[in-house]
Scaffold this active site. Structure first.
Site, PDB file in Angstrom:
ATOM      1  N   TYR A 166       0.829  -1.199   0.000  1.00 44.45           N
ATOM      2  CA  TYR A 166       0.000   0.000   0.000  1.00 44.45           C
ATOM      3  C   TYR A 166       0.868   1.256   0.000  1.00 44.45           C
ATOM      4  CZ  TYR A 166      -4.300  -2.570   1.298  1.00 44.45           C
ATOM      5  OH  TYR A 166      -5.393  -3.383   1.325  1.00 44.45           O
ATOM      6  N   LYS A 200      -0.488  -7.982  -3.253  1.00 41.04           N
ATOM      7  CA  LYS A 200      -1.855  -7.506  -3.400  1.00 41.04           C
ATOM      8  C   LYS A 200      -1.819  -6.012  -3.573  1.00 41.04           C
ATOM      9  CE  LYS A 200      -4.909  -5.492  -1.449  1.00 41.04           C
ATOM     10  NZ  LYS A 200      -5.950  -4.865  -0.644  1.00 41.04           N
TER      11      LYS A 200
HETATM   12  O1  LIG Z   1      -7.620  -6.937   0.579  1.00 39.35           O
HETATM   13  C1  LIG Z   1      -8.478  -6.168   0.943  1.00 39.35           C
HETATM   14  C2  LIG Z   1      -8.579  -5.766   2.354  1.00 39.35           C
HETATM   15  O2  LIG Z   1      -7.642  -6.443   3.118  1.00 39.35           O
HETATM   16  C3  LIG Z   1      -9.412  -5.625  -0.059  1.00 39.35           C
HETATM   17  O3  LIG Z   1     -10.661  -5.443   0.495  1.00 39.35           O
HETATM   18  P1  LIG Z   1     -11.793  -4.663  -0.316  1.00 39.35           P
HETATM   19  O4  LIG Z   1     -12.129  -5.485  -1.526  1.00 39.35           O
HETATM   20  O5  LIG Z   1     -12.937  -4.544   0.631  1.00 39.35           O
HETATM   21  O6  LIG Z   1     -11.192  -3.352  -0.712  1.00 39.35           O
END
Ligand SMILES: O=C(CO)COP(=O)(O)O
Length: 296
Positions: A166, A200
């Site tokens: 992130y 991710k």
């Molecule tokens: O990986 C995620 C939260 O840990 C993504 O969640 P959302 O699809 O709700 O954005």
């Protein structure tokens, strides 16, 4: 379906390979793609995420949904894993989040502290662990040091490591924001450089302000952006997250573009469970119809 060369070329030890094989080829569509159900929003955003569908505030409801929907894994924090996973163990793979934080303090020095260990993940029968890394904040150095210990433990226990990469903080905001192509692309590359098995990321906005190759500048589509992100991650598998609840058409298109670009799968939470049960199942069916077209 077997794993063919897909896992073979990732340079994994036998424990990581066995666990990833279980996730990708023994659950869900079992064609090497993945649909994960994330359920750490209660910590990351607080109970407001359950207002749209109060049933979703109950971890048993979500675990049942993960099993019924044929998900490849459910991502939860240690507290819910300890108290609720037992009833569903073996039916859906557990992706244990090892760190997490609330969204109450400001983002600029964001650091997600550890709450669980890889050893606990082994005890709970997890098939993977998750680590949230904030790329670009003032606490990045501390974050990387904390991450290093997790990476070493994951290697020692043969546990696949999924990094929630992130981008955050003022410096990222000045360069286009946390969902800009620049930020997402850099975060994917960072996770790959630092040894994540899976990364991710949020779906990148085709932002033209920074980091875009000059030859792309004329028509930089979201398809191209996600394609570049997958290439930046190279041998680290990519999962694209859902984000806030949006229209089904837009979400399915996001899923299609992600898979077309070479992502391994999707990790969609709020778009799945912020709606009544039957609607969730219908939406999951549509996502599966996308994934089935992209065997890996
Ligand atoms: O990986 C995620 C939260 O840990 C993504 O969640 P959302 O699809 O709700 O954005």
């Amino acid at each position: 379906m077997t794993n063919g060369d897909t896992l073979g070329r990732l340079g994994l030890g036998p424990g990581k390979k066995a666990r990833l094989h279980r996730i990708l080829y023994k659950h869900g569509i079992a064609n090497g793609t993945a649909l994960f159900l994330p359920y750490d929003q209660g910590l990351e955003h607080g109970p407001r995420d359950f207002f749209a569908n109060p049933a979703a505030g109950d971890p048993r409801y979500i675990l049942k949904l993960a099993v019924e929907g044929g998900f490849n894994g459910i991502a939860v924090q240690i507290g819910l894993a300890e108290k609720f996973f037992w009833d569903f163990a073996g039916e859906v793979p557990l992706l244990l989040k090892l760190n997490g934080k609330t969204d109450i303090p400001p983002d600029d020095a964001a650091l997600s502290p550890l709450h669980a260990s890889v050893a606990e993940a082994v005890r709970l029968g997890a098939d993977a662990v998750g680590y949230t890394m904030y790329v670009g904040t003032r606490a990045q150095e501390q974050d990387f040091a904390q991450y290093r210990q997790v990476r070493e433990d994951a290697h020692r226990y043969g546990m696949p490591l999924v990094v929630w990469a992130y981008p955050r903080g003022d410096a990222i905001e000045a360069k286009g924001g946390k969902n800009s192509f620049y930020a997402v692309d850099y975060a994917a590359r960072t996770a790959s450089e630092l040894g994540a098995d899976v990364v991710k990321v949020n779906f990148p906005r085709p932002d033209k302000r920074t980091g875009v190759k000059p030859e792309y500048d004329a028509e930089f589509s979201s398809q191209r952006a996600v394609d570049s992100v997958v290439r930046s991650a190279n041998r680290t598998l990519v999962l694209i997250s859902g984000g806030e609840k949006a229209g089904d058409g837009a979400m399915i298109e996001k899923a299609r573009e992600s898979m077309e670009a070479g992502a391994t799968g999707l990790i969609f939470g709020r778009n799945v469970w912020q709606r009544p049960h039957d609607e969730s199942m219908r939406f999951v069916t549509k996502l599966r119809e996308v994934l089935v077209k992209y065997p890996r």
